[in-house]
Design a protein around this motif. Sequence first.
Motif, PDB file in Angstrom:
ATOM      1  N   GLN A  91       0.763  -1.386   0.061  1.00 35.28           N
ATOM      2  CA  GLN A  91      -0.038  -0.026   0.030  1.00 35.28           C
ATOM      3  C   GLN A  91       0.815   1.405   0.167  1.00 35.28           C
ATOM      4  O   GLN A  91       1.529   1.424   1.468  1.00 35.28           O
ATOM      5  CB  GLN A  91      -0.431   0.028   1.347  1.00 35.28           C
ATOM      6  N   ALA A 151       0.651   4.533   2.102  1.00 34.72           N
ATOM      7  CA  ALA A 151      -0.121   4.265   3.163  1.00 34.72           C
ATOM      8  C   ALA A 151       1.371   4.731   4.166  1.00 34.72           C
ATOM      9  O   ALA A 151       1.485   6.210   4.727  1.00 34.72           O
ATOM     10  CB  ALA A 151      -0.240   3.155   3.724  1.00 34.72           C
ATOM     11  N   GLU A 167       0.888   8.824   5.086  1.00 29.80           N
ATOM     12  CA  GLU A 167       0.251   9.016   5.694  1.00 29.80           C
ATOM     13  C   GLU A 167       1.789   9.500   7.339  1.00 29.80           C
ATOM     14  O   GLU A 167       1.713   9.997   8.110  1.00 29.80           O
ATOM     15  CB  GLU A 167       0.107   7.595   7.054  1.00 29.80           C
ATOM     16  N   HIS A 200       1.071  -1.713  11.457  1.00 30.17           N
ATOM     17  CA  HIS A 200       0.892  -0.586  10.608  1.00 30.17           C
ATOM     18  C   HIS A 200       1.512  -1.660   8.928  1.00 30.17           C
ATOM     19  O   HIS A 200       2.242  -0.815   8.804  1.00 30.17           O
ATOM     20  CB  HIS A 200       0.481   0.271  11.019  1.00 30.17           C
ATOM     21  N   PHE A 210       2.383   0.181   5.870  1.00 36.00           N
ATOM     22  CA  PHE A 210       3.637   1.110   6.073  1.00 36.00           C
ATOM     23  C   PHE A 210       4.880   0.929   5.890  1.00 36.00           C
ATOM     24  O   PHE A 210       5.779   1.200   4.659  1.00 36.00           O
ATOM     25  CB  PHE A 210       3.469   1.948   7.387  1.00 36.00           C
TER      26      PHE A 210
END
Length: 301
Positions: free
Chosen positions: A205, A208, A211, A270, A273
């Motif tokens: 992802q 991510a 973020e 996460h 990430f």
Amino acid sequence: MNEALLLLPDFLLIATGFLICRYTALNRPVWEATERLVYYLLFPVLLFNAIVRNPLQPGAMLSLVFSGLAVVGCGIVLAYSLGLFRGVDRTAHASGAQTAFRFNSYIGLALAERLGGAPAVAAIAMLIAFCVPLCNVAAVWPLARHGGQNYLRELSRNPLILSTVAGLLGNLMGLKFPEAVATSLNRVGTAALPLGLMAVGAGLQLGALREAPRLATALLSIRHAVLPLVALMLVHVLGLPPVQQLVVVAFAALPTASTCYVLAARLGGHPGFVAGLVTLSTLLGMVSVPVALWTLARLQG
């Protein structure tokens, strides 16, 4: 330099996993099972094999081991210190800190063989044997604390730590397997890297990373800029033999471990990430490894 091309297949495997997961029937449930297979069986067998098959000579490699532990220790301290800054996402930091100090053992072993043959493989096996437990202890701690899990329990059943300790004990005992068993173990371990990297791609992802872009930049800078510089200083100060110098500097510049993603997913962190960090680290490793080795060659010359 040819060392850069060694890492290209790994990045292509990540991309393959991404495409398969997104555009075929082999979607997330398939890859979640694959992640567990890699984490609990394939990669532990790979580590065990790498350590038990290469004779270790602790007395002759104290400076080498010290250098590796110092590099990893520096990465741990710097990665943890990022969490002290105001505004840092706690989940992203707990999950991603490990990418600053963990390393891809399989790539390290393959690279060592090309750099210095059997002596280099034995040297990096020694680094793996001592640094993997430290890396995994440091990686599990923030994730276990963040997720409210029992830290000692997570350590005691961490398959990477258990396989490394078993490999060390087997090596010291001179453990030898019958050819059929050794071949089977080798084939099981060989499956770890392609499946692990494709699992990373399947969970990718890239969005991510947006973020926490500053955190991502800091972690990758530690992994691919700061640690190679630390290694270059250490091998010069300690006066390591040429082969060991090559191994330590290459070790410090390696991409982060593909199992960082698996650990983050297993401990409720996460993973998106971390998947982005692993992907970018693999790409950056294609630059940091040859640059670090080129710098070492200039300093030696």
